[in-house]
Design an enzyme around this catalytic site. Structure first.
Site, PDB file in Angstrom:
ATOM      1  N   HIS A 144      -1.547   7.424   7.506  1.00  0.00           N
ATOM      2  CA  HIS A 144      -0.676   8.362   6.771  1.00  0.00           C
ATOM      3  C   HIS A 144      -1.437   9.628   6.379  1.00  0.00           C
ATOM      4  O   HIS A 144      -0.871  10.723   6.383  1.00  0.00           O
ATOM      5  CB  HIS A 144      -0.129   7.712   5.494  1.00  0.00           C
ATOM      6  N   GLY A 173       0.832  -1.189   0.000  1.00  0.00           N
ATOM      7  CA  GLY A 173       0.000   0.000   0.000  1.00  0.00           C
ATOM      8  C   GLY A 173       0.868   1.242   0.000  1.00  0.00           C
ATOM      9  O   GLY A 173       2.063   1.175   0.316  1.00  0.00           O
ATOM     10  N   CYS A 196       6.902  -0.084   6.668  1.00  0.00           N
ATOM     11  CA  CYS A 196       6.425   1.129   6.007  1.00  0.00           C
ATOM     12  C   CYS A 196       7.510   1.574   5.038  1.00  0.00           C
ATOM     13  O   CYS A 196       8.690   1.615   5.401  1.00  0.00           O
ATOM     14  CB  CYS A 196       6.162   2.219   7.048  1.00  0.00           C
ATOM     15  N   LEU A 197       7.113   1.888   3.803  1.00  0.00           N
ATOM     16  CA  LEU A 197       8.110   2.269   2.797  1.00  0.00           C
ATOM     17  C   LEU A 197       8.876   3.520   3.211  1.00  0.00           C
ATOM     18  O   LEU A 197       9.990   3.739   2.747  1.00  0.00           O
ATOM     19  CB  LEU A 197       7.427   2.493   1.442  1.00  0.00           C
ATOM     20  N   GLN A 241       3.306   9.957   1.056  1.00  0.00           N
ATOM     21  CA  GLN A 241       4.579   9.238   0.917  1.00  0.00           C
ATOM     22  C   GLN A 241       5.216   9.461  -0.449  1.00  0.00           C
ATOM     23  O   GLN A 241       6.380   9.134  -0.652  1.00  0.00           O
ATOM     24  CB  GLN A 241       4.377   7.735   1.112  1.00  0.00           C
ATOM     25  N   HIS A 252      -3.241   1.277   8.242  1.00  0.00           N
ATOM     26  CA  HIS A 252      -1.887   1.854   8.158  1.00  0.00           C
ATOM     27  C   HIS A 252      -1.868   3.029   7.163  1.00  0.00           C
ATOM     28  O   HIS A 252      -1.354   4.101   7.473  1.00  0.00           O
ATOM     29  CB  HIS A 252      -0.903   0.756   7.721  1.00  0.00           C
ATOM     30  N   GLU A 253      -2.462   2.810   5.982  1.00  0.00           N
ATOM     31  CA  GLU A 253      -2.440   3.869   4.959  1.00  0.00           C
ATOM     32  C   GLU A 253      -3.328   5.041   5.365  1.00  0.00           C
ATOM     33  O   GLU A 253      -2.984   6.197   5.107  1.00  0.00           O
ATOM     34  CB  GLU A 253      -2.852   3.322   3.592  1.00  0.00           C
TER      35      GLU A 253
HETATM   36 NI    NI Z   1       3.487   3.405   5.678  1.00  0.00          NI
END
Ligand code: NI
Length: 169
Positions: free
Chosen positions: A134, A43, A88-89, A48, A130-131
C-alpha cells in the site's frame, strides 16, 4: 478517519516518508488503530485512511503481536513462499489467494522514534507485505491470478462505478 475504497487514486500513489513524529502524527496513528479495529482488519496502511505517508499499523494476537505501528518501514531478505487468502479493507467483499514470501526482515521506526528491526514469518509476514505494498501504491488485485481477477471482475467494476458516482456527486 474513514476507509478509502478502491479505485481512489490516493491508493495508487507512492506514499511520502514521514519526516517527524509530532502530536499530529500521534493523533493520526491513533485514528489508524481505531479504524483498523472498527473495520476488523489485521492491518492498515496510512493511505487507506487518506493519509499518504509511509506508516502502517497491524496486529496479530495469535502470535502475541499487539497493536504495532511501523514508520518508514523497509523490507529485505524475502525468503520462501507462502500463499494465503487475502482481503483488503479498501476492497470490501473481495478475497483471493496471493503468492508472497514466507519470511522477511523489517526495519522501521516506532512512535517514539526508536529503531525497530525484526524478522517476520508466516501470516504476520504476509500482512506486512500487503501493507507495505500500500505504501508503494500497489494494490492486491494486481497480484491476483488472472483467473481471480476475472472472478472478481463484477465486484471490481461495481466499486469503480460507486467511486465515479461519489466523485461526480
Ligand atoms: Ni489492503
Amino acid at each position: 478517519m474513514d476507509i478509502v475504497l478502491y479505485p481512489d487514486p490516493i491508493l495508487r500513489r507512492k506514499a511520502d516518508p514521514l519526516e517527524q513524529i509530532d502530536d499530529e502524527v500521534r493523533a493520526k496513528v491513533a485514528e489508524m488503530f481505531e479504524l483498523m479495529h472498527r473495520q476488523k482488519g489485521v492491518g492498515l496502511a496510512a493511505p487507506q485512511g487518506g493519509w499518504s505517508k509511509r506508516v502502517l499499523v497491524y496486529h496479530y494476537p495469535e502470535d502475541g503481536i499487539e497493536d504495532q505501528v511501523l514508520i518508514n518501514p523497509t523490507i529485505s531478505n524475502l525468503q520462501g513462499q507462502a500463499t494465503g487468502e487475502e482481503g483488503c479493507l479498501s476492497f470490501p467483499g473481495i478475497y483471493a489467494q496471493i503468492e508472497r514470501a514466507d519470511q522477511l526482515d523489517l526495519e522501521a521506526i516506532d512512535l517514539e522514534g526508536r529503531a525497530v528491526r525484526f524478522t517476520a514469518r508466516g501470516f504476520p509476514a504476509i500482512i506486512l507485505q500487503h501493507e507495505y505494498d500500500h505504501l508503494e501504491g500497489v494494490l492486491f488485485h494486481t497480484r491476483m491470478t488472472i483467473a481471480d481477477r476475472l472472478r472478481h471482475k463484477k465486484k471490481l467494476a461495481k466499486l469503480e462505478e460507486e467511486y465515479r458516482r461519489k466523485v461526480h456527486a
